[in-house]
Motif scaffolding. Structure first.
Motif, mmCIF file in Angstrom:
data_model
loop_
_atom_site.group_PDB
_atom_site.id
_atom_site.type_symbol
_atom_site.label_atom_id
_atom_site.label_comp_id
_atom_site.label_asym_id
_atom_site.label_seq_id
_atom_site.Cartn_x
_atom_site.Cartn_y
_atom_site.Cartn_z
ATOM 1 N N SER A 37 1.000 -1.303 -0.113
ATOM 2 C CA SER A 37 -0.224 -0.077 0.507
ATOM 3 C C SER A 37 1.096 1.180 -0.176
ATOM 4 C CB SER A 37 -1.048 -0.089 1.396
ATOM 5 O OG SER A 37 -1.675 -0.891 1.086
ATOM 6 N N ALA A 38 2.027 0.916 1.528
ATOM 7 C CA ALA A 38 2.837 2.247 0.944
ATOM 8 C C ALA A 38 3.749 2.804 -0.488
ATOM 9 C CB ALA A 38 4.178 1.932 2.260
ATOM 10 N N ALA A 39 3.891 1.313 -1.215
ATOM 11 C CA ALA A 39 4.636 1.389 -2.213
ATOM 12 C C ALA A 39 3.234 2.060 -3.331
ATOM 13 C CB ALA A 39 5.720 0.434 -2.615
ATOM 14 N N PHE A 40 2.553 1.679 -3.304
ATOM 15 C CA PHE A 40 1.761 1.997 -4.323
ATOM 16 C C PHE A 40 0.710 3.336 -4.342
ATOM 17 C CE2 PHE A 40 0.676 -2.119 -4.931
ATOM 18 C CZ PHE A 40 1.010 -3.052 -6.229
ATOM 19 N N TRP A 41 0.946 3.986 -2.797
ATOM 20 C CA TRP A 41 0.797 5.092 -2.744
ATOM 21 C C TRP A 41 1.906 5.925 -3.162
ATOM 22 C CZ3 TRP A 41 2.330 7.818 1.912
ATOM 23 C CH2 TRP A 41 1.334 9.176 2.030
ATOM 24 N N ALA A 42 3.098 5.748 -3.304
ATOM 25 C CA ALA A 42 4.065 6.732 -3.445
ATOM 26 C C ALA A 42 4.395 7.225 -5.077
ATOM 27 C CB ALA A 42 5.141 6.659 -2.508
ATOM 28 N N LEU A 43 3.759 5.881 -5.713
ATOM 29 C CA LEU A 43 3.941 5.532 -7.163
ATOM 30 C C LEU A 43 2.577 6.719 -7.740
ATOM 31 C CD1 LEU A 43 5.942 1.981 -7.383
ATOM 32 C CD2 LEU A 43 6.880 4.737 -7.057
ATOM 33 N N GLU A 48 -2.116 10.882 -9.933
ATOM 34 C CA GLU A 48 -3.907 11.056 -10.320
ATOM 35 C C GLU A 48 -3.734 12.277 -9.570
ATOM 36 O OE1 GLU A 48 -6.788 8.658 -7.759
ATOM 37 O OE2 GLU A 48 -5.005 9.208 -6.396
ATOM 38 N N ARG A 49 -3.199 13.503 -8.418
ATOM 39 C CA ARG A 49 -3.119 15.025 -8.313
ATOM 40 C C ARG A 49 -2.242 15.230 -9.733
ATOM 41 N NH1 ARG A 49 -0.721 13.388 -3.310
ATOM 42 N NH2 ARG A 49 1.185 13.708 -4.651
ATOM 43 N N GLU A 50 -1.685 15.101 -10.415
ATOM 44 C CA GLU A 50 -1.930 15.457 -11.446
ATOM 45 C C GLU A 50 -2.783 15.029 -12.737
ATOM 46 O OE1 GLU A 50 0.261 18.140 -14.219
ATOM 47 O OE2 GLU A 50 0.207 18.162 -12.318
ATOM 48 N N GLY A 51 -3.098 14.065 -12.983
ATOM 49 C CA GLY A 51 -3.743 13.976 -14.036
ATOM 50 C C GLY A 51 -6.125 14.893 -13.772
ATOM 51 N N ALA A 52 -6.029 15.026 -11.678
ATOM 52 C CA ALA A 52 -6.737 15.846 -12.003
ATOM 53 C C ALA A 52 -6.761 17.227 -11.994
ATOM 54 C CB ALA A 52 -7.378 15.273 -10.084
ATOM 55 N N ARG A 53 -5.815 17.834 -11.583
ATOM 56 C CA ARG A 53 -5.389 18.804 -11.745
ATOM 57 C C ARG A 53 -5.377 19.401 -13.565
ATOM 58 N NH1 ARG A 53 -1.880 22.267 -13.981
ATOM 59 N NH2 ARG A 53 -0.659 20.706 -14.824
ATOM 60 N N GLU A 54 -4.947 18.457 -14.571
ATOM 61 C CA GLU A 54 -5.247 18.834 -15.942
ATOM 62 C C GLU A 54 -6.225 18.379 -16.296
ATOM 63 O OE1 GLU A 54 -2.725 16.049 -17.699
ATOM 64 O OE2 GLU A 54 -0.824 16.924 -16.971
ATOM 65 N N LEU A 55 -7.591 17.436 -15.673
ATOM 66 C CA LEU A 55 -8.799 16.951 -16.179
ATOM 67 C C LEU A 55 -9.447 18.580 -15.461
ATOM 68 C CD1 LEU A 55 -11.166 15.817 -16.765
ATOM 69 C CD2 LEU A 55 -11.227 14.631 -15.004
ATOM 70 N N LEU A 56 -9.074 19.748 -14.225
ATOM 71 C CA LEU A 56 -9.918 20.245 -13.705
ATOM 72 C C LEU A 56 -9.871 21.877 -15.007
ATOM 73 C CD1 LEU A 56 -12.005 21.382 -11.864
ATOM 74 C CD2 LEU A 56 -10.040 21.930 -10.427
ATOM 75 N N GLN A 57 -7.748 21.732 -15.582
ATOM 76 C CA GLN A 57 -7.916 22.276 -16.477
ATOM 77 C C GLN A 57 -8.650 23.008 -17.847
ATOM 78 O OE1 GLN A 57 -6.385 25.411 -15.158
ATOM 79 N NE2 GLN A 57 -6.355 26.395 -17.351
ATOM 80 N N GLU A 58 -8.405 21.673 -17.600
ATOM 81 C CA GLU A 58 -9.434 21.924 -18.902
ATOM 82 C C GLU A 58 -10.452 21.840 -19.117
ATOM 83 O OE1 GLU A 58 -9.090 17.539 -20.409
ATOM 84 O OE2 GLU A 58 -6.867 17.787 -20.862
ATOM 85 N N LYS A 59 -11.114 21.811 -18.011
ATOM 86 C CA LYS A 59 -12.515 22.078 -17.849
ATOM 87 C C LYS A 59 -13.423 23.458 -17.660
ATOM 88 C CE LYS A 59 -16.734 21.776 -14.873
ATOM 89 N NZ LYS A 59 -16.871 21.477 -12.691
#
Length: 315
Positions: A37-43, A48-59
């Motif tokens: 869990s720690a490894a997947f969370w760190a990777l 995910e945060r970058e993808g969410a930021r790009e999606l919100l910016q496109e909106k």
């Protein structure tokens, strides 16, 4: 016969020696899950945060460029597209593409009874959902029985080849090692190394993506991030999903044999450690029995040496 010498008691002691204790096993399991869990969370969390930021910016860019669009209507359309995607529909220009044809339904049935469950396609009507419950309820045991039978046939074929080679060359142990190695190499080629080439040619994936899909599918993990026949821009042959379904069936049986072999090796290694400890104790006991002086204390050794000296010194 005392209670400790009862055969069931001896079998219970042997079982406890072969397997680790339940608390230790639970602790190792939880530690393994926490580490993963720690490894997947760190990777994955930064992406995910970058993808969410790009999606919100496109909106916001879309709303800014097309000021006539209403925010609520746009979000309603996005939710409708997501619902359509989950139910198997694609929007392509002025047409919609579905995945619930007979070939797609057959592949869905295979993913259901094999418990892969990609999640990219699921029944939306209540009748189909109830049917899926009963279909999986009887299909999963049937699939397990079939996988067990296929695995037994594979194992019998390997054992038969080993027996024939051992008879021909008069070397049973070497023939067994050779046939098992060949079976392992052939299985790796058929189920892991060669299929990614097919996925690369038909799906347009990289070899690493195809290899990743192969393992995730045959191990029944089935994340659903890579699924065959999902690209609306590509035309797939009619035989493609049927061949992949057969590959899944035989590949799962082969991988189950490999996993059972690994489990047997781990269990035997535990028993081997216990056997080595027991043999070392037996050897130590034999040495002590062979040399009686080792069982004597310091005072007993001095008295024994004095007695020996008295016997040697003449009167």
């Amino acid at each position: 016969m005392c209670a400790g010498d009862h055969p069931q008691a001896r079998a219970s002691r042997r079982l406890r020696r072969c397997f680790p204790s339940t608390p230790f096993l639970l602790l190792a399991y939880l530690s393994y899950l926490l580490l993963g869990s720690a490894a997947f969370w760190a990777l994955e969390s930064p992406a995910e945060r970058e993808g969410a930021r790009e999606l919100l910016q496109e909106k916001w860019d879309l709303l800014e460029n097309y000021s006539c669009l209403e925010r609520e209507a746009l979000e309603h359309l996005a939710k409708g597209i997501i619902r359509a995607y989950k139910s198997g529909l694609y929007l392509k220009e002025n047409a919609t593409l579905g995945r619930w044809d007979f070939v797609g339904s057959f592949f869905f049935s295979v993913s259901a009874v094999t418990t892969i469950g990609y999640g990219n396609l699921s029944p939306s009507t209540e009748v189909a959902q109830v049917l899926c419950i009963f279909f999986a309820l009887f299909g999963i045991p049937l699939n397990l029985i079939l996988l067990n039978r296929i695995g037994q046939l594979m194992l019998s074929a390997v054992q038969l080849c080993a027996f024939r080679l051992g008879e021909k060359f008069q070397w049973q142990k070497g023939a067994a090692i050779l046939t098992r190695t060949c079976a392992l190499v052939v299985g790796l080629l058929l189920f892991f190394l060669l299929p990614p080439l097919l996925f690369t040619a038909i799906e347009g994936w990289t070899y690493e993506e195809g290899f990743y899909y192969s393992f995730i599918t045959l191990s029944t993990i089935g994340f659903g991030d890579y699924v065959i026949g999902m690209n609306p821009e590509r035309t797939y042959p009619n035989w493609y999903k049927n061949v992949v379904s057969l590959w899944i069936l035989f590949g799962m049986a082969w991988l189950a044999l490999i996993i059972n072999l690994c489990i047997s090796l781990l269990e035997n290694s535990s028993g081997l450690c216990q056997c080595c400890k027991r043999r070392s104790r037996e050897m130590e006991q034999d040495l002590n029995n062979a040399n009686p002086n080792n069982n004597l204390g310091p005072e007993d050794k001095n008295n024994h040496n004095e007695k020996d000296t008295k016997l040697v010194v003449p009167n």
